[in-house]
Design an enzyme around this catalytic site. Structure first.
Site, PDB file in Angstrom:
ATOM      1  CB  SER A  93     -21.611 -18.124 -12.473  1.00 18.68           C
ATOM      2  OG  SER A  93     -21.822 -19.433 -12.934  1.00 18.68           O
ATOM      3  CB  CYS A  94     -17.714 -16.147 -15.121  1.00 19.11           C
ATOM      4  SG  CYS A  94     -16.482 -15.817 -16.362  1.00 19.11           S
ATOM      5  N   PRO A  95     -18.916 -17.979 -17.711  1.00 18.57           N
ATOM      6  CG  PRO A  95     -18.373 -18.874 -19.840  1.00 18.57           C
ATOM      7  CD  PRO A  95     -18.674 -19.265 -18.386  1.00 18.57           C
ATOM      8  CG  ASP A 138     -20.293 -13.357 -12.794  1.00 23.33           C
ATOM      9  OD1 ASP A 138     -19.649 -13.612 -11.762  1.00 23.33           O
ATOM     10  OD2 ASP A 138     -19.848 -13.571 -13.941  1.00 23.33           O
TER      11      ASP A 138
END
Length: 75
Positions: free
Chosen positions: A13-15, A40
């Site tokens: 997931s981000c980042p 994502d």
């Protein structure tokens, strides 16, 4: 399209997809293409924004079965 390197960022997931894409891109030379695969949804906006800010070019984006695939040419 000649892909020099494939980055599997699925499940991250981000980042992290952007962080890993930057690291992978650092290993390429100008004109080479990085393929990034991620699940994502935020990457839809994050990766193109990062690529543009870094001087790279998003060649194509594909979404299939919940997997986003980006082809980014190093600037």
């Amino acid at each position: 399209m000649n892909v020099e390197k494939v980055l599997d960022a699925k499940g991250l997931s981000c980042p992290m997809p952007v962080v890993k894409a930057k690291k992978a891109m650092d290993e390429l030379t100008s004109g080479q293409v990085l393929e990034v695969q991620t699940t994502d949804k935020g990457a839809k906006s994050d990766l193109p924004a990062w690529a543009q800010a870094s001087g790279h070019k998003v060649i194509d984006i594909k979404e299939e079965n919940g997997i986003l695939t980006f082809w980014i040419e190093k600037g």
